[in-house]
Design a protein around this motif. Structure first.
Motif, PDB file in Angstrom:
ATOM      1  N   PHE A 356       0.836  -1.196   0.000  1.00  0.00           N
ATOM      2  CA  PHE A 356       0.000   0.000   0.000  1.00  0.00           C
ATOM      3  C   PHE A 356       0.878   1.254   0.000  1.00  0.00           C
ATOM      4  CE2 PHE A 356      -2.909   2.828   2.754  1.00  0.00           C
ATOM      5  CZ  PHE A 356      -3.514   3.392   1.639  1.00  0.00           C
ATOM      6  N   LYS A 357       1.897   1.252   0.824  1.00  0.00           N
ATOM      7  CA  LYS A 357       2.788   2.403   0.948  1.00  0.00           C
ATOM      8  C   LYS A 357       3.496   2.720  -0.360  1.00  0.00           C
ATOM      9  CE  LYS A 357       6.752   3.930   3.713  1.00  0.00           C
ATOM     10  NZ  LYS A 357       7.654   3.555   4.842  1.00  0.00           N
ATOM     11  N   GLN A 363      -1.928   8.496  -1.461  1.00  0.00           N
ATOM     12  CA  GLN A 363      -3.007   7.967  -0.625  1.00  0.00           C
ATOM     13  C   GLN A 363      -2.481   7.544   0.741  1.00  0.00           C
ATOM     14  OE1 GLN A 363      -6.260   4.418  -1.407  1.00  0.00           O
ATOM     15  NE2 GLN A 363      -4.870   5.037  -3.004  1.00  0.00           N
ATOM     16  N   TYR A 364      -1.327   6.874   0.732  1.00  0.00           N
ATOM     17  CA  TYR A 364      -0.731   6.410   1.988  1.00  0.00           C
ATOM     18  C   TYR A 364      -0.366   7.592   2.884  1.00  0.00           C
ATOM     19  CZ  TYR A 364       2.472   4.255   5.297  1.00  0.00           C
ATOM     20  OH  TYR A 364       3.100   3.856   6.446  1.00  0.00           O
ATOM     21  N   ALA A 426     -15.185   7.726   3.195  1.00  0.00           N
ATOM     22  CA  ALA A 426     -16.202   7.761   2.136  1.00  0.00           C
ATOM     23  C   ALA A 426     -15.719   8.609   0.967  1.00  0.00           C
ATOM     24  CB  ALA A 426     -17.512   8.313   2.700  1.00  0.00           C
ATOM     25  N   PHE A 427     -15.070   9.719   1.250  1.00  0.00           N
ATOM     26  CA  PHE A 427     -14.512  10.577   0.198  1.00  0.00           C
ATOM     27  C   PHE A 427     -13.514   9.803  -0.653  1.00  0.00           C
ATOM     28  CE2 PHE A 427     -10.951  13.489  -0.925  1.00  0.00           C
ATOM     29  CZ  PHE A 427     -11.615  14.318  -1.828  1.00  0.00           C
ATOM     30  N   MET A 428     -12.729   8.940  -0.003  1.00  0.00           N
ATOM     31  CA  MET A 428     -11.718   8.148  -0.698  1.00  0.00           C
ATOM     32  C   MET A 428     -12.304   6.926  -1.406  1.00  0.00           C
ATOM     33  SD  MET A 428      -8.836   9.698  -0.148  1.00  0.00           S
ATOM     34  CE  MET A 428      -7.576   8.470  -0.402  1.00  0.00           C
ATOM     35  N   CYS A 429     -13.615   6.718  -1.265  1.00  0.00           N
ATOM     36  CA  CYS A 429     -14.304   5.580  -1.882  1.00  0.00           C
ATOM     37  C   CYS A 429     -13.948   4.237  -1.252  1.00  0.00           C
ATOM     38  CB  CYS A 429     -14.033   5.521  -3.386  1.00  0.00           C
ATOM     39  SG  CYS A 429     -14.675   6.940  -4.276  1.00  0.00           S
ATOM     40  N   GLU A 480      -6.514   7.144  -5.153  1.00  0.00           N
ATOM     41  CA  GLU A 480      -5.264   7.899  -5.287  1.00  0.00           C
ATOM     42  C   GLU A 480      -5.547   9.279  -5.892  1.00  0.00           C
ATOM     43  OE1 GLU A 480      -0.844   7.802  -4.969  1.00  0.00           O
ATOM     44  OE2 GLU A 480      -2.583   6.905  -3.984  1.00  0.00           O
ATOM     45  N   GLY A 481      -6.474   9.303  -6.837  1.00  0.00           N
ATOM     46  CA  GLY A 481      -6.865  10.576  -7.441  1.00  0.00           C
ATOM     47  C   GLY A 481      -7.547  11.493  -6.444  1.00  0.00           C
TER      48      GLY A 481
END
Length: 616
Positions: A356-357, A363-364, A426-429, A480-481
């Motif tokens: 993930f990192k 995002q991380y 939620a914003f990050m889906c 990520e977007g």
């Protein structure tokens, strides 16, 4: 009524040093007051002792029961196990008033119930008899109330019940046996009609009866056959871990341990010469709680789970496994649950992995401070998965919880911070919060029932319904977007919420993240504040081409004279302003300083500084 009443008023709970002063000062201030006068003095923040203490011992007067003379007022102190709303109903026939203590909050009720006796008592044994009986009826009350010399601090709100209510002393004490020493329970005669809500299963003759040692032997030996014979449980089939936990905690703990219901008994976890343990049922959750008031006990407080852990010297997993067998609870996962658990468990593994990192660095970076909260939320989802999908096209795991439950798991006292973090998820889906019309009807009905049941104590107790996304490449690339847009628009978690998203991305995006706020409108105060900040930035930019955020905030005068509000408002609208006027926001450096002809800027200490600026 004669009692001791301090002369100093306090707005909050006195410090240790102040308590020491009160302790000596209050003895010099006996007073005669009416019930309503006492309530008024408490509301002023004055400390009182609901007794007259004027007998000197060896020529000295101390705050001690040895110096106790008489009493006409009785107080019960509640910090746990009962709400004010319940207390107002419970004591409507016998208490004069209730008052909130300095530490009371809407989420954690702390209050005192004040009773007036129908006559003055001058025998300390009478006082002890009354208090012992009340505390046996209400074990959730603080047992230190049984000290006739105890001080009670003032409070923040008085809730009158009936200033004419009186406790009849004759209902608690046999007039012919005033030399009661605690051994003869038959001297107590309680008028049961006043206490029916908490006495359905209690008898006044149960006080101090011993524990049935056979039960403890069966438990320690894990003798299921004998326990089944004693408890006679019915078989139950459940589908989630939470259902298992909730069910076993609601089983009568007195029956399980072999303790006769009602009154104090000798604690089973230490050598208890004076009975100091009790069991009560939490009126909100229905869970039975064991509590020992002795300072010598290391167990103190816990549910049936903690009791079994201590008795069997085992961990929680083993304790739950044992209790499932005792109460014949069959835990069955459906194929649907197993599939959804695989999705969630893989999500949990991934967010803690190095993959993930490295694969999604932006995002991380954004999620790093909140990864433990995200992991806990996913774990909560896994433990609360329903046994089946509710719609044929439902592919994602659906579960429901409350913010309070999530906050407890995160050891977070303020659920509002976690509301913001769930909003970020939620914003990050990572998850999708269902609108009311998307929730299965039978689940929505249950949620609304729980809200009505608990709204008096906790307005945030409404169930929220979520679907968890599988953290696939497609979902994580999209996230990520969103993370990049978070930084590009200079968003911050300190100003996070529906309004920030509305101003930055528009109403549709704000409602996607916060569907429950779909009808929300920006307040007039917020509109006015935004206009003033907007105007200040435009003025600075027009005059010299740049401005620091600090000087904009100093320049703006708002209706709300609180700097934190201006700061939050600035952060809520910064993305909107940058896009609206084609501005940039960046930390000042020498290159930028030279390009914009910015002079040396000094901080409050007179040192040169490089603040964040907004410029054209």
């Amino acid at each position: 009524m004669e009692l001791l009443l301090d002369i100093v008023e306090y707005k909050s709970k006195p410090s240790k040093e102040e308590v020491r002063k009160i302790n000596y000062r209050i003895l010099n201030h006996p007073n005669k007051v009416t019930v309503q006068q006492l309530a008024n003095e408490i509301l002023k923040g004055k400390t009182f002792i609901p007794a007259l203490i004027n007998k000197k011992v060896n020529g000295k007067l101390r705050r001690s029961i040895n110096c106790w003379s008489s009493q006409e007022v009785i107080c019960l102190d509640f910090d746990d196990g009962m709400t004010i709303e319940n207390a107002l109903i419970e004591f409507k026939d016998n208490a004069a008033f209730i008052y909130k203590t300095f530490n009371h909050t809407d989420k954690h009720h702390k209050f005192r119930v004040v009773f007036i006796l129908d006559r003055v008592i001058t025998n300390y044994n009478d006082f002890s008899n009354i208090m012992n009986e009340l505390l046996s009826r209400y074990p959730m009350a603080d047992r230190s109330c049984s000290d006739g010399s105890r001080m009670f601090y003032g409070g923040t709100e008085i809730m009158p019940i009936n200033y004419n209510n009186r406790l009849e002393v004759s209902n608690y004490v046999d007039k012919d046996k005033n030399n009661y020493n605690g051994d003869n329970v038959s001297t107590l005669v309680l008028d049961l009609k006043h206490f029916t809500p908490y006495m359905d299963t209690l008898s006044p003759l149960d006080v101090n009866k011993p524990v049935k040692s056979s039960n403890l032997t069966y438990i320690r030996r894990m003798d299921l056959d004998s326990l089944h014979s004693v408890l006679n449980p019915n078989e139950l089939r459940v589908h989630t871990h939470e259902e298992v936990y909730d069910y076993v905690k609601k089983q009568n703990l007195s029956d399980f341990l072999g303790v006769t219901s009602g009154g104090y008994f000798s604690c089973i976890f230490h050598n208890d010469v004076t009975p100091s343990a009790n069991i009560f049922q939490n009126s909100d959750t229905g869970h039975y709680m064991y509590k020992c008031f002795s300072t010598d006990c290391t167990f103190k407080f816990g549910t049936i789970m903690k009791c079994v852990e201590r008795l069997l010297k085992c961990d929680k997993v083993s304790a739950l496994r044992f209790l499932r067998k005792v109460y014949k609870v069959n835990y069955h996962e459906t194929d649907w649950q197993k599939e959804q658990k695989e999705i969630i468990e893989e999500n949990m593994r991934y967010v803690r992995s190095d993959d993930f990192k490295h694969e999604y660095p932006v995002q991380y970076k954004l999620m790093k401070p909140y990864l433990e909260n995200l992991h806990t939320f996913l774990s909560l989802a896994k433990d609360n998965l329903p046994p089946e999908q509710y719609k044929e096209d439902q592919k994602l795991p659906l579960f429901y919880t409350t913010m309070k439950q999530f906050a407890n798991l995160c050891s977070q006292k303020d659920p509002r911070r976690l509301v913001d973090r769930i909003g970020l998820f939620a914003f990050m889906c990572y998850l999708y919060k269902l609108k009311e019309d998307e929730v299965p009807k039978h689940l929505l009905k249950k949620a609304k029932f729980e809200l009505v049941k608990n709204k008096k104590r906790d307005v945030m107790n409404m169930h929220s319904f979520f679907m968890i996304e599988s953290f696939s490449e497609e979902v994580m690339t999209r996230a990520e977007g969103y993370a990049q847009s978070f930084y590009d628009n200079h968003l911050t978690m300190s100003a996070w919420g529906w309004e920030l998203l509305y101003r930055t991305f528009g109403e549709e995006e704000a409602n996607r993240v916060y569907p429950q706020l779909k009808k929300k409108k920006i307040t007039e105060l917020s509109h006015n504040s935004a206009y003033e900040i907007d105007k200040a930035i435009r003025d600075f930019i027009a005059q010299r081409g740049w401005a620091t955020e600090r000087e904009v905030l100093d320049y703006v005068e708002l209706e709300v004279k609180v700097d934190t509000y201006k700061n939050r408002q600035m952060k809520r609208m910064i993305g909107e302003l940058l896009e609206k006027y084609g501005l940039k926001r960046k930390k000042l450096n020498n290159k930028l300083k030279e390009a914009l002809s910015i002079p040396d800027l000094l901080n409050e200490d007179g040192n040169m500084c490089y603040p964040v600026i907004i410029y054209k």
